[in-house]
Design a protein around this motif. Sequence first.
Motif, PDB file in Angstrom:
ATOM      1  N   LYS A  51       7.335 -43.426   0.732  1.00  0.00           N
ATOM      2  CA  LYS A  51       8.634 -43.007   1.224  1.00  0.00           C
ATOM      3  C   LYS A  51       9.884 -43.802   0.936  1.00  0.00           C
ATOM      4  O   LYS A  51      10.889 -43.822   0.538  1.00  0.00           O
ATOM      5  CB  LYS A  51       8.647 -42.506   2.700  1.00  0.00           C
ATOM      6  N   ALA A  52       9.825 -45.314   1.420  1.00  0.00           N
ATOM      7  CA  ALA A  52      10.724 -46.081   1.145  1.00  0.00           C
ATOM      8  C   ALA A  52      11.095 -46.483  -0.140  1.00  0.00           C
ATOM      9  O   ALA A  52      12.026 -46.668  -0.628  1.00  0.00           O
ATOM     10  CB  ALA A  52      10.154 -47.561   1.981  1.00  0.00           C
ATOM     11  N   VAL A  53       9.897 -46.465  -1.075  1.00  0.00           N
ATOM     12  CA  VAL A  53      10.041 -46.835  -2.585  1.00  0.00           C
ATOM     13  C   VAL A  53      10.864 -45.462  -3.199  1.00  0.00           C
ATOM     14  O   VAL A  53      11.774 -45.800  -3.981  1.00  0.00           O
ATOM     15  CB  VAL A  53       8.885 -46.862  -3.104  1.00  0.00           C
ATOM     16  N   TYR A  54      10.455 -44.377  -2.770  1.00  0.00           N
ATOM     17  CA  TYR A  54      11.396 -43.112  -3.330  1.00  0.00           C
ATOM     18  C   TYR A  54      12.618 -43.132  -2.665  1.00  0.00           C
ATOM     19  O   TYR A  54      13.562 -42.973  -3.771  1.00  0.00           O
ATOM     20  CB  TYR A  54      10.732 -41.972  -2.660  1.00  0.00           C
ATOM     21  N   GLU A  55      13.111 -43.380  -1.413  1.00  0.00           N
ATOM     22  CA  GLU A  55      14.260 -43.517  -1.108  1.00  0.00           C
ATOM     23  C   GLU A  55      15.141 -44.531  -1.713  1.00  0.00           C
ATOM     24  O   GLU A  55      16.317 -44.444  -2.208  1.00  0.00           O
ATOM     25  CB  GLU A  55      14.383 -44.050   0.486  1.00  0.00           C
ATOM     26  N   HIS A  56      14.677 -45.824  -2.304  1.00  0.00           N
ATOM     27  CA  HIS A  56      15.185 -46.751  -2.885  1.00  0.00           C
ATOM     28  C   HIS A  56      15.647 -46.320  -4.567  1.00  0.00           C
ATOM     29  O   HIS A  56      16.680 -46.268  -4.698  1.00  0.00           O
ATOM     30  CB  HIS A  56      14.280 -48.034  -3.229  1.00  0.00           C
ATOM     31  N   TYR A  57      14.656 -45.662  -5.267  1.00  0.00           N
ATOM     32  CA  TYR A  57      14.827 -45.418  -6.616  1.00  0.00           C
ATOM     33  C   TYR A  57      15.419 -44.126  -6.755  1.00  0.00           C
ATOM     34  O   TYR A  57      16.333 -43.887  -7.664  1.00  0.00           O
ATOM     35  CB  TYR A  57      13.521 -45.334  -7.340  1.00  0.00           C
ATOM     36  N   GLU A  72      16.524 -40.287 -11.373  1.00  0.00           N
ATOM     37  CA  GLU A  72      16.170 -39.036 -10.957  1.00  0.00           C
ATOM     38  C   GLU A  72      14.562 -39.148 -10.727  1.00  0.00           C
ATOM     39  O   GLU A  72      13.699 -39.616 -11.610  1.00  0.00           O
ATOM     40  CB  GLU A  72      15.996 -38.041 -12.173  1.00  0.00           C
ATOM     41  N   CYS A  73      14.182 -38.844  -9.234  1.00  0.00           N
ATOM     42  CA  CYS A  73      13.016 -38.947  -8.970  1.00  0.00           C
ATOM     43  C   CYS A  73      12.169 -37.802  -8.370  1.00  0.00           C
ATOM     44  O   CYS A  73      12.746 -36.993  -7.969  1.00  0.00           O
ATOM     45  CB  CYS A  73      12.906 -39.981  -7.567  1.00  0.00           C
ATOM     46  N   LEU A  74      11.009 -37.821  -8.862  1.00  0.00           N
ATOM     47  CA  LEU A  74       9.973 -36.681  -8.360  1.00  0.00           C
ATOM     48  C   LEU A  74       8.921 -37.218  -7.279  1.00  0.00           C
ATOM     49  O   LEU A  74       8.320 -38.207  -7.854  1.00  0.00           O
ATOM     50  CB  LEU A  74       9.245 -35.639  -9.648  1.00  0.00           C
ATOM     51  N   GLY A  75       9.191 -36.941  -6.064  1.00  0.00           N
ATOM     52  CA  GLY A  75       8.437 -37.326  -5.057  1.00  0.00           C
ATOM     53  C   GLY A  75       6.926 -36.378  -5.210  1.00  0.00           C
ATOM     54  O   GLY A  75       7.399 -35.155  -4.956  1.00  0.00           O
ATOM     55  N   VAL A  76       6.096 -36.880  -4.850  1.00  0.00           N
ATOM     56  CA  VAL A  76       4.560 -36.149  -5.191  1.00  0.00           C
ATOM     57  C   VAL A  76       3.890 -36.516  -3.851  1.00  0.00           C
ATOM     58  O   VAL A  76       3.524 -37.530  -3.497  1.00  0.00           O
ATOM     59  CB  VAL A  76       3.850 -36.564  -6.198  1.00  0.00           C
TER      60      VAL A  76
END
Length: 184
Positions: free
Chosen positions: A14-20, A25-29
């Motif tokens: 979650k923290a890595v996703y929020e950073h990037y 453009e991020c796809l969180g899985v």
Amino acid sequence: MKIVITGSTSPMGKAVYEHYSKEHECLGVSRSTGYDLTNAEDQNRLVSEILARDVFLNIAHIGTAQSTLLLKLKQRWSPEAPLKKVITIGSLATKVPKKLLDQVGIDKQYLRDKHHIDAVHNSLANEMPFGSQLQFSLVRVLNYGEKTGERSGEPTCTVKDIVRTTDYLINEPMYISTLDVRRF
């Protein structure tokens, strides 16, 4: 840059996703985004998504799913694919003496899964010394997150450490196969 991040609802993911996702453009899985990484159909669907992106951050620890995704990516990747870098979060516990691991009570299945990631990564990252290839990087982390009880006070890696390390790997033009990271 387009990035896929597995485990995007775990504390680290979650923290890595929020950073990037602030600049990319991020796809969180995760299961909550419609992916069951233990399901072969979902794995195949995810591999198609990953191949269409630039970077894959393989964070989710769900049995052997991390290793399975690496193998499927290798099978389906071609130099024409946008995907150039795969960064997997593993564990430096695979290199720690058994006696110490027994003392801290490490989960044996977790350790087997992480040894499997090491083996799969080593075979993929060292298959071709030169030429056009998918870059597989393994970050083996020791002691992620705050420890409690008898282990409180141990030095631990933070999400900032993980982000700094993945930033380095994403932006480094050289092929870096394995990084072992820990606080001291």
